[in-house]
Design a protein around this motif. Structure first.
Motif, PDB file in Angstrom:
ATOM      1  N   PHE A  70       0.860  -1.181   0.000  1.00  0.00           N
ATOM      2  CA  PHE A  70       0.000   0.000   0.000  1.00  0.00           C
ATOM      3  C   PHE A  70       0.898   1.232   0.000  1.00  0.00           C
ATOM      4  O   PHE A  70       1.470   1.599   1.024  1.00  0.00           O
ATOM      5  CB  PHE A  70      -0.907  -0.044   1.239  1.00  0.00           C
ATOM      6  CG  PHE A  70      -1.867   1.110   1.367  1.00  0.00           C
ATOM      7  CD1 PHE A  70      -2.457   1.704   0.263  1.00  0.00           C
ATOM      8  CD2 PHE A  70      -2.200   1.601   2.623  1.00  0.00           C
ATOM      9  CE1 PHE A  70      -3.354   2.759   0.389  1.00  0.00           C
ATOM     10  CE2 PHE A  70      -3.098   2.655   2.769  1.00  0.00           C
ATOM     11  CZ  PHE A  70      -3.664   3.232   1.648  1.00  0.00           C
ATOM     12  N   HIS A  75      -3.628   8.806   7.874  1.00  0.00           N
ATOM     13  CA  HIS A  75      -4.910   9.057   8.575  1.00  0.00           C
ATOM     14  C   HIS A  75      -5.795   7.814   8.498  1.00  0.00           C
ATOM     15  O   HIS A  75      -5.444   6.819   7.841  1.00  0.00           O
ATOM     16  CB  HIS A  75      -5.582  10.298   7.990  1.00  0.00           C
ATOM     17  CG  HIS A  75      -5.774  10.292   6.489  1.00  0.00           C
ATOM     18  ND1 HIS A  75      -6.663   9.451   5.851  1.00  0.00           N
ATOM     19  CD2 HIS A  75      -5.166  11.011   5.494  1.00  0.00           C
ATOM     20  CE1 HIS A  75      -6.625   9.675   4.554  1.00  0.00           C
ATOM     21  NE2 HIS A  75      -5.723  10.603   4.301  1.00  0.00           N
ATOM     22  N   ALA A  88      -5.713  13.820   3.503  1.00  0.00           N
ATOM     23  CA  ALA A  88      -4.589  14.533   4.118  1.00  0.00           C
ATOM     24  C   ALA A  88      -4.726  16.032   3.848  1.00  0.00           C
ATOM     25  O   ALA A  88      -4.355  16.857   4.691  1.00  0.00           O
ATOM     26  CB  ALA A  88      -3.279  13.988   3.565  1.00  0.00           C
ATOM     27  N   ARG A 119      -4.600  18.835   6.703  1.00  0.00           N
ATOM     28  CA  ARG A 119      -3.625  19.953   6.710  1.00  0.00           C
ATOM     29  C   ARG A 119      -4.354  21.292   6.823  1.00  0.00           C
ATOM     30  O   ARG A 119      -3.936  22.181   7.565  1.00  0.00           O
ATOM     31  CB  ARG A 119      -2.751  19.912   5.440  1.00  0.00           C
ATOM     32  CG  ARG A 119      -1.820  18.711   5.374  1.00  0.00           C
ATOM     33  CD  ARG A 119      -0.770  18.879   4.270  1.00  0.00           C
ATOM     34  NE  ARG A 119      -1.335  18.997   2.937  1.00  0.00           N
ATOM     35  CZ  ARG A 119      -1.599  17.972   2.121  1.00  0.00           C
ATOM     36  NH1 ARG A 119      -1.318  16.735   2.506  1.00  0.00           N
ATOM     37  NH2 ARG A 119      -2.114  18.175   0.931  1.00  0.00           N
TER      38      ARG A 119
HETATM   39  N1  LIG Z   1     -10.268   8.385   2.549  1.00  0.00           N
HETATM   40  C1  LIG Z   1      -9.699   7.468   1.758  1.00  0.00           C
HETATM   41  N2  LIG Z   1     -10.386   6.380   1.359  1.00  0.00           N
HETATM   42  C2  LIG Z   1      -9.812   5.435   0.537  1.00  0.00           C
HETATM   43  N3  LIG Z   1      -8.538   5.538   0.048  1.00  0.00           N
HETATM   44  C3  LIG Z   1      -7.809   6.619   0.403  1.00  0.00           C
HETATM   45  C4  LIG Z   1      -8.345   7.626   1.279  1.00  0.00           C
HETATM   46  N4  LIG Z   1      -7.378   8.563   1.469  1.00  0.00           N
HETATM   47  C5  LIG Z   1      -6.323   8.161   0.741  1.00  0.00           C
HETATM   48  N5  LIG Z   1      -6.562   7.006   0.091  1.00  0.00           N
HETATM   49  C6  LIG Z   1      -5.650   6.264  -0.793  1.00  0.00           C
HETATM   50  O1  LIG Z   1      -4.429   6.074  -0.104  1.00  0.00           O
HETATM   51  C7  LIG Z   1      -3.324   6.175  -1.011  1.00  0.00           C
HETATM   52  C8  LIG Z   1      -2.336   7.228  -0.505  1.00  0.00           C
HETATM   53  O2  LIG Z   1      -3.022   8.454  -0.480  1.00  0.00           O
HETATM   54  P1  LIG Z   1      -2.361   9.840  -0.100  1.00  0.00           P
HETATM   55  O3  LIG Z   1      -1.189   9.615   0.799  1.00  0.00           O
HETATM   56  O4  LIG Z   1      -2.170  10.662  -1.306  1.00  0.00           O
HETATM   57  O5  LIG Z   1      -3.546  10.477   0.821  1.00  0.00           O
HETATM   58  P2  LIG Z   1      -4.567  11.621   0.499  1.00  0.00           P
HETATM   59  O6  LIG Z   1      -5.409  11.774   1.705  1.00  0.00           O
HETATM   60  O7  LIG Z   1      -5.250  11.369  -0.804  1.00  0.00           O
HETATM   61  O8  LIG Z   1      -3.569  12.862   0.371  1.00  0.00           O
HETATM   62  P3  LIG Z   1      -3.760  14.337  -0.207  1.00  0.00           P
HETATM   63  O9  LIG Z   1      -5.057  14.878   0.312  1.00  0.00           O
HETATM   64  O10 LIG Z   1      -2.537  15.034   0.307  1.00  0.00           O
HETATM   65  O11 LIG Z   1      -3.767  14.192  -1.720  1.00  0.00           O
HETATM   66  C9  LIG Z   1      -3.927   6.506  -2.383  1.00  0.00           C
HETATM   67  O12 LIG Z   1      -4.036   5.314  -3.131  1.00  0.00           O
HETATM   68  C10 LIG Z   1      -5.301   7.057  -2.043  1.00  0.00           C
HETATM   69  O13 LIG Z   1      -6.226   6.804  -3.085  1.00  0.00           O
END
Ligand SMILES: Nc1ncnc2c1ncn2[C@@H]1O[C@H](COP(=O)(O)OP(=O)(O)OP(=O)(O)O)[C@@H](O)[C@H]1O
Ligand SMILES: O=C(O)c1ccc[n+]([C@@H]2O[C@H](COP(=O)([O-])O)[C@@H](O)[C@H]2O)c1
Length: 213
Positions: A8, A16, A181, A185
């Protein structure tokens, strides 16, 4: 015990519950004994994160400390070049051998941009793709040829992921978690609470480091 291993990847700026909860549920649903969390150093398709790689790694370590399901993989943190998943999965396949069932987990939003990824077609040669649900994003691809590409590889049988080494796409029926994220932030910058969005030790570390102010 299942042999299927799942990686992953993410930027995790910060990690989070939208990352952790869907994949914990997924592990129960399809029978995964281990999820390998892999933060990147240089994300390929987005600006450089606010937190340093060391800080993001430390937050992942805090988040998974009491969860034996998860292990950390530091390979992409050691790379100064953009972390292309195609390259990472090629390396991983070489390490694990041709027969090992391997999967890469992404959220629904990442599936939609997947055809823009570096050498995206080769990714499925080395791993399955498991997609978790995320609110606010369609489950269909924008371009008909990408939808066709998806349809050709889709499986409804999670057993396929265990029985074959790579090549399938599985849309997991995980619950929605409306957390990102970006929202975290923004909320922290505005002095708003994020208590429900991430493990307490991660939030304490963010406060102690003065991150995302
Ligand atoms: N709430 C969520 N539900 C399902 N998958 C998620 C969720 N948040 C993130 N992901 C998945 O987790 C992986 C890593 O995501 P990432 O670290 O970019 O988090 P993010 O919350 O999308 O960040 P940002 O808001 O900074 O773009 C990606 O494959 C993303 O699709
Ligand atoms: O290889 C690519 O071109 C590529 C493009 C976008 C994202 N990825 C990977 O997908 C994972 C989730 O990315 P992100 O930006 O949502 O954190 C992470 O492991 C990234 O390295 C990979």
């Amino acid at each position: 015990m299942t042999k299927l291993q799942a990686l992953f990847g993410g930027t995790f700026d910060p990690i989070h519950y939208g990352h952790l909860k869907p994949v914990e549920i997924l592990a129960n649903q399809i029978g995964l004994s281990r999820i390998i969390i892999m933060p990147n150093n240089v994300p390929p398709h987005r600006p450089q994160p606010e937190a340093t790689s060391d800080q993001r790694k430390h937050m992942v370590e805090l988040a998974i400390a009491d969860k034996p399901l998860f292990v950390l993989d530091e390979r992409e943190l050691r790379r100064d070049m953009p972390s292309y998943t195609a390259q990472t999965l090629q390396e991983w396949r070489q390490e694990e051998g041709a027969e090992a069932p391997l999967a890469f987990i992404i959220g629904q939003d990442s599936l939609l941009t997947f055809p823009t990824w570096h050498q995206y077609e080769t990714i499925l040669e080395n791993a399955h793709l498991i997609v978790t649900r995320r609110p606010g994003y369609p489950m269909t691809m924008q371009q008909p040829e990408h939808q066709q590409w998806l349809d050709d590889r889709l499986t409804l049988r999670s057993e396929d992921l265990h029985e074959q080494p790579a090549g399938k796409i599985f849309l997991a029926e995980t619950p929605w978690f409306d957390i990102s994220a970006t929202i975290i932030r923004e909320r922290l910058q505005n002095g708003e609470s994020c208590d429900e969005m991430m493990p307490a030790p991660v939030l304490e570390y963010i406060m102690q480091q003065g991150l995302y102010r």
